[in-house]
Write a protein that holds these residues in place. Structure first.
Motif, PDB file in Angstrom:
ATOM      1  N   HIS A 158       6.075  -8.325  11.148  1.00 58.07           N
ATOM      2  CA  HIS A 158       4.769  -8.682  11.391  1.00 58.07           C
ATOM      3  C   HIS A 158       4.378 -10.021  11.092  1.00 58.07           C
ATOM      4  O   HIS A 158       3.193 -10.240  10.978  1.00 58.07           O
ATOM      5  N   ALA A 160       4.530 -11.618   8.289  1.00 56.58           N
ATOM      6  CA  ALA A 160       3.925 -11.542   6.923  1.00 56.58           C
ATOM      7  C   ALA A 160       5.107 -11.971   5.906  1.00 56.58           C
ATOM      8  O   ALA A 160       4.657 -11.965   4.780  1.00 56.58           O
ATOM      9  N   GLU A 163       4.400 -13.953   2.342  1.00 56.30           N
ATOM     10  CA  GLU A 163       2.960 -14.079   2.337  1.00 56.30           C
ATOM     11  C   GLU A 163       2.434 -13.999   0.969  1.00 56.30           C
ATOM     12  O   GLU A 163       1.557 -12.988   0.596  1.00 56.30           O
ATOM     13  N   ILE A 167      -0.180 -11.067  -2.469  1.00 56.33           N
ATOM     14  CA  ILE A 167       0.080  -9.716  -3.225  1.00 56.33           C
ATOM     15  C   ILE A 167      -0.735  -9.347  -4.454  1.00 56.33           C
ATOM     16  O   ILE A 167      -1.408 -10.372  -5.147  1.00 56.33           O
ATOM     17  N   CYS A 179      -8.656 -12.707   2.338  1.00 59.89           N
ATOM     18  CA  CYS A 179      -7.981 -11.867   3.116  1.00 59.89           C
ATOM     19  C   CYS A 179      -8.473 -10.250   3.210  1.00 59.89           C
ATOM     20  O   CYS A 179      -7.886  -9.404   4.002  1.00 59.89           O
TER      21      CYS A 179
ATOM     22  N   ILE B 247       1.476   0.083  -3.987  1.00 60.68           N
ATOM     23  CA  ILE B 247       1.148  -1.408  -4.387  1.00 60.68           C
ATOM     24  C   ILE B 247       2.598  -1.954  -3.970  1.00 60.68           C
ATOM     25  O   ILE B 247       2.735  -3.111  -3.372  1.00 60.68           O
ATOM     26  N   GLN B 251       3.902  -5.185  -1.626  1.00 64.70           N
ATOM     27  CA  GLN B 251       4.413  -6.418  -2.052  1.00 64.70           C
ATOM     28  C   GLN B 251       5.722  -6.587  -1.266  1.00 64.70           C
ATOM     29  O   GLN B 251       6.038  -7.877  -0.816  1.00 64.70           O
ATOM     30  N   SER B 253       6.097  -5.579   1.916  1.00 61.33           N
ATOM     31  CA  SER B 253       5.527  -6.151   3.107  1.00 61.33           C
ATOM     32  C   SER B 253       5.302  -7.662   3.072  1.00 61.33           C
ATOM     33  O   SER B 253       5.551  -8.538   4.011  1.00 61.33           O
ATOM     34  N   MET B 254       4.720  -8.320   2.057  1.00 64.91           N
ATOM     35  CA  MET B 254       4.391  -9.464   1.933  1.00 64.91           C
ATOM     36  C   MET B 254       5.450 -10.372   1.488  1.00 64.91           C
ATOM     37  O   MET B 254       5.236 -11.886   1.215  1.00 64.91           O
ATOM     38  N   HIS B 285      -3.659  -2.039   0.528  1.00 72.41           N
ATOM     39  CA  HIS B 285      -3.264  -3.178  -0.166  1.00 72.41           C
ATOM     40  C   HIS B 285      -2.585  -4.206   0.625  1.00 72.41           C
ATOM     41  O   HIS B 285      -1.895  -5.083   0.323  1.00 72.41           O
ATOM     42  N   PRO B 287      -4.474  -5.441   3.454  1.00 70.03           N
ATOM     43  CA  PRO B 287      -5.230  -5.827   4.593  1.00 70.03           C
ATOM     44  C   PRO B 287      -4.938  -7.163   5.368  1.00 70.03           C
ATOM     45  O   PRO B 287      -5.574  -7.109   6.650  1.00 70.03           O
ATOM     46  N   ILE B 288      -4.253  -7.934   4.947  1.00 75.44           N
ATOM     47  CA  ILE B 288      -3.511  -9.256   5.724  1.00 75.44           C
ATOM     48  C   ILE B 288      -2.878  -8.754   7.044  1.00 75.44           C
ATOM     49  O   ILE B 288      -2.714  -9.599   7.841  1.00 75.44           O
ATOM     50  N   LEU B 289      -2.311  -7.579   6.906  1.00 76.93           N
ATOM     51  CA  LEU B 289      -1.406  -7.004   8.099  1.00 76.93           C
ATOM     52  C   LEU B 289      -2.331  -6.425   9.064  1.00 76.93           C
ATOM     53  O   LEU B 289      -2.907  -5.245   8.996  1.00 76.93           O
ATOM     54  N   LYS B 291      -0.919  -5.433  11.807  1.00 79.50           N
ATOM     55  CA  LYS B 291      -0.111  -4.314  12.147  1.00 79.50           C
ATOM     56  C   LYS B 291       0.660  -3.992  10.906  1.00 79.50           C
ATOM     57  O   LYS B 291       1.299  -4.716  10.464  1.00 79.50           O
ATOM     58  N   LYS B 292       0.556  -2.574  10.293  1.00 79.10           N
ATOM     59  CA  LYS B 292       1.257  -2.382   9.269  1.00 79.10           C
ATOM     60  C   LYS B 292       2.857  -1.751   9.619  1.00 79.10           C
ATOM     61  O   LYS B 292       3.040  -1.465  10.651  1.00 79.10           O
TER      62      LYS B 292
END
Lengths: 317, 317
Positions: A158, A160, A163, A167, A179, B247, B251, B253-254, B285, B287-289, B291-292
């Motif tokens: 996605h 990210a 990013e 975190i 964010c 959480i 992490q 994800s980011m 945790h 919010p930046i995405l 699409k999750k």
């Protein structure tokens, strides 16, 4: 024979451009002002015009250029689509396609996110040289990242990937991050985060500190310098900021496990002093690793982007 | 024609074995007891002997077997070297090489870490089917992980890829983790972590709770069931445990930004009820995405390993 490649790093103020040899020697470098008028429609034509001049000056034929890599401050989808780049006014464009047409359809072009291509640049010719798995951290107004595994940028499903500025690192944060989150790394370890953290310590303790005279003029550079000179409040607050960065690097080790972390961006000018603080906390939070990742300072400064853009093209070959 | 592949998942109690068709159909499955005597030197010969019988029974010729994949509970180096597998007694061995010799040198063999191959199995035929970027989380006595990007296992430069159980999640933890760290995810979100967290809540509050009668006999399963039935202390403590897992997924994800998280291991038998708690905290945790990533339950249970071992061989082709 394709002997050259071109890097174009599009920024909100200026576009940095460079012509490189195949093996990474920067032959020519210049900047073009970013004309943001009319949704930034002049930006790429301006760049193409200057590029043509510079190629002619160096008598480099189009067929000797392996490609043009373009770095963009915003998300880039796998097909090269840029949905939005707020700092440029761009919306829904395909910069590589446009650039290819502007150069007469003769030179292959590719596009990447600016933080990711900067990481690729540092891997190619900077602090990450000789490695293939790296996380680059950019400590500036925000905290950015670029992750490279097996020599390839990890953009993520996605967009990210790396990013790391967003975190979540602490539950007691009192303000929201841009964010929308609370307790993001960027809120405590970016240049602005370092200042906010120092201000918090100045409020929390009544001890004397050389930072007190600055008031609203306090900067991350001042905090780093005062810490280096032994100011206790400055070094305690900087430790607190960099501890969270160390924890995040440890997280990265236990997810993607790179060989090396390269620390760049304005704040990294504090140099080895800062690196050692980050390293201490990184190592403390990776007891599971017998062999830890290395920590290095970035070497290419503002040129990392053009190096990475050029490398982007070489990797396409 | 290579129409079959074999998966061998070596565990501390038994070795799970399976014969698969090329497209993932499990034709035959059996277990061999793990003989750990004399540094586990009998383990692979025992397995090879049984495998020969099963292949003969199904009249499968060696040349129709694409390969044998072996999963090992321990670190596996890129060249197939296993420095140590404490649960097996193995030290400094090359299991793939040994197995190849045991099978007369006719079948290619490969080896992988057990958590990583289980993730590959779930990606191939389980909860991650149809995806190519996935993190598998195994919630058992510990918290394990397996990261897959572009269909390939991310082992990491130091073998720590997806060691998410040892990510630092809280500063207030009072005990050391087995890894030497403090405040690891495993200390709060594994089966043992869920029990410890519930015990902490039972000490902290005097409210009535159905958990109180169990004393030392409390298990993660009991905590999950009580939470599902509305016991407030149980659900508060389970929320606390799963919040940290959420959480950590954020992490991930980011950093690596996978398409999907697949949750497996004994604790995951609590099913969709548990998944929804993890999902809530994961989404809060990130919010930046826009699409999750998706969250799914694992589907293959204890067979994930043999599926992944077989797939390991298909990927080598």
């Amino acid at each position: 024979m394709n002997q050259y490649c071109v890097g174009i790093d599009v920024g909100g103020t200026s576009v940095k451009c460079g012509i490189f040899t195949y093996n990474g020697v920067l032959l020519d470098k210049w900047e073009v002002l970013t004309r943001k008028a009319e949704q930034g429609k002049y930006i790429l034509p301006d760049v193409a015009e200057e590029l043509k001049k510079h190629l002619a000056e160096k008598t480099i034929a189009y067929e000797d250029v392996a490609g043009i890599g373009i770095g963009v401050p915003g998300p880039v989808e796998p097909d090269g689509h840029v949905p939005v780049a707020v700092n440029l006014g761009w919306k829904d464009i395909y910069p590589a396609k446009i650039m290819r047409e502007l150069m007469g359809g003769k030179i292959p072009c590719a596009v990447g996110n600016d933080a990711n291509v900067a990481a690729l640049g540092e891997l190619w010719q900077g602090g990450g040289r000789g490695f293939s798995d790296m996380l680059m951290v950019t400590l500036g107004t925000g905290v950015g990242g670029g992750l490279i595994l097996h020599g390839k940028i990890v953009t993520g499903a996605h967009g990210a990937g790396a990013e790391i500025g967003h975190i979540h690192v602490r539950d007691v944060e009192g303000e929201r991050c841009a964010c929308g989150g609370m307790g993001c790394l960027e809120q405590v370890a970016s240049a602005t985060g370092i200042v906010k953290e120092a201000e918090r310590f100045l409020r929390m303790f009544r001890d004397p500190s050389s930072l007190r005279i600055y008031g609203k003029a306090l900067t991350a550079k001042i905090v780093c310098e005062a810490a280096k000179e032994g100011d206790i409040l400055a070094s305690t607050s900087l430790e607190c900021s960099m501890r969270y960065l160390g924890i995040v690097l440890a997280q990265v080790s236990m997810i993607a496990d790179p060989e090396v972390f390269v620390i760049g961006g304005g704040v990294s000018r504090a140099g080895d002093f800062l690196l050692q603080i980050i390293k201490k906390h990184y190592e403390e939070h990776t007891p599971i690793l017998n062999k830890k990742a290395e920590l290095m300072l970035a070497k290419l400064g503002n040129d990392a982007g053009i190096y990475g853009c050029a490398k982007l093209m070489l990797d396409k070959e």
